[in-house]
Scaffold this active site. Structure first.
Site, PDB file in Angstrom:
ATOM      1  N   GLU A   1       1.986 -21.556 -26.055  1.00  0.00           N
ATOM      2  CA  GLU A   1       1.813 -22.643 -26.722  1.00  0.00           C
ATOM      3  C   GLU A   1       0.355 -22.972 -27.681  1.00  0.00           C
ATOM      4  OE1 GLU A   1       4.427 -24.280 -27.102  1.00  0.00           O
ATOM      5  OE2 GLU A   1       5.990 -23.340 -25.838  1.00  0.00           O
TER       6      GLU A   1
ATOM      7  N   HIS B   1       0.132 -21.282 -31.226  1.00  0.00           N
ATOM      8  CA  HIS B   1       1.336 -22.924 -31.438  1.00  0.00           C
ATOM      9  C   HIS B   1      -0.037 -23.162 -32.147  1.00  0.00           C
ATOM     10  CE1 HIS B   1       5.279 -21.931 -31.937  1.00  0.00           C
ATOM     11  NE2 HIS B   1       5.770 -22.018 -30.130  1.00  0.00           N
TER      12      HIS B   1
ATOM     13  N   GLU C   1       8.583 -19.266 -33.610  1.00  0.00           N
ATOM     14  CA  GLU C   1       8.385 -18.344 -32.431  1.00  0.00           C
ATOM     15  C   GLU C   1       8.208 -17.202 -32.463  1.00  0.00           C
ATOM     16  OE1 GLU C   1       8.888 -20.801 -29.812  1.00  0.00           O
ATOM     17  OE2 GLU C   1       9.125 -22.569 -31.066  1.00  0.00           O
TER      18      GLU C   1
END
Length: 290
Positions: free
Chosen positions: A137, A140, A208
């Protein structure tokens, strides 16, 4: 940690935003031409609200809340340490009380980011696996793809809303084309929504892979993230269907998508877990030989 920019991801984000911008310029032109510009102020307000409050809205939709270090000391310590390793400001930490084992990042910038995990995830993963998920995360956030996905996703939602409103309310003002203007507006909105749908999914699948690689580099343990992905994917079958339905709106932002049928998998926002695990194992072999 030596962070290398993923130029493939950056190129895709720039191209996606350029195409979406061109698409929406044409979209606005179509609405103006058909005298359906009554929708434009609503559209602009909606986009601005999503941009500035996307993290709060994401937490609200998940029933999540920000947590303090006193409430979740180990989680905060993990986020702090991994943020330092990724050379990022520490994001806001949030927890959603849900049996669905998952996590997501939200926010419009690296300084305004939030990382949220579910209680189901905290109960499911061991320490190394949890670190792998949090690092994913943070990747990202590091890649700045959260902001791009937020803007792209909600612009698509605006087009879909206008399609529905057009069917509900009819002309929405003067009709320059003598009865056919609202049809043109609805068709234009539908085209924008469909094209946006595919652009977003093409970007989402690549992002992803990029976050998997970035997360593995942050922790130095690709196998831990691979194990976490397999664990989360395997546990989805045990989650009640009503829980899955409640959280389906956030599917594009989860680390592992919620289970779906064949059509859902065909248009999934994520690559297959098996492919992600395979790439992580390839990365681990590369790291071992260096």
């Amino acid at each position: 940690m030596e962070w290398k920019s993923d130029w493939g991801l950056r190129g895709r984000m720039v191209l996606t935003m350029f195409l979406l911008f061109a698409l929406y310029i044409a979209f606005v032109g179509a609405l103006w031409w058909t005298d359906s510009f009554v929708f434009l102020p609503l559209m602009g307000a909606f986009v601005l609200a999503q941009f500035f409050f996307s993290d709060r809205l994401a937490l609200y939709s998940m029933g999540a809340k920000t947590v303090t270090e006193e409430e979740y000391p180990e989680l905060h310590a993990t986020v702090s340490r991994l943020s330092q390793q990724a050379d990022l400001p520490k994001p806001t930490v949030a927890v959603a009380d849900s049996r669905v084992p998952n996590a997501f990042a939200a926010g419009r910038s690296q300084k305004k980011a939030t990382v949220c995990v579910t209680t189901g995830l905290l109960r499911t993963l061991d320490r190394d696996e949890l670190e792998g998920v949090i690092a994913h995360e943070l990747a990202h956030v590091k890649n700045r793809d959260v902001m791009v996905m937020t803007i792209a996703s909600f612009l698509s939602t605006v087009a879909f809303m206008i399609v529905r409103m057009g069917f509900w309310f009819g002309g929405g003002g003067r009709d320059r084309q003598g009865g056919g203007g609202i049809i043109v507006a609805i068709v234009a909105s539908l085209v924008v929504w469909v094209v946006s749908f595919f652009l977003i999914r093409a970007l989402s699948r690549y992002r992803e892979f990029a976050a998997d690689r970035g997360g593995a580099l942050i922790t130095g343990q690709p196998s831990a993230l691979a194990s976490a992905l397999l664990t989360i994917d395997g546990r989805m079958d045990r989650v009640p269907r009503e829980d899955l339905r409640e959280q389906s709106e956030m599917n594009a932002f989860f680390i592992v998508p919620l289970k779906s049928d064949f059509i859902g998998k065909l248009f999934s926002t994520h690559p297959a877990t098996e492919k992600r695990v395979e790439r992580l194992r390839e990365l681990e072999r590369e790291m071992e030989t260096q």
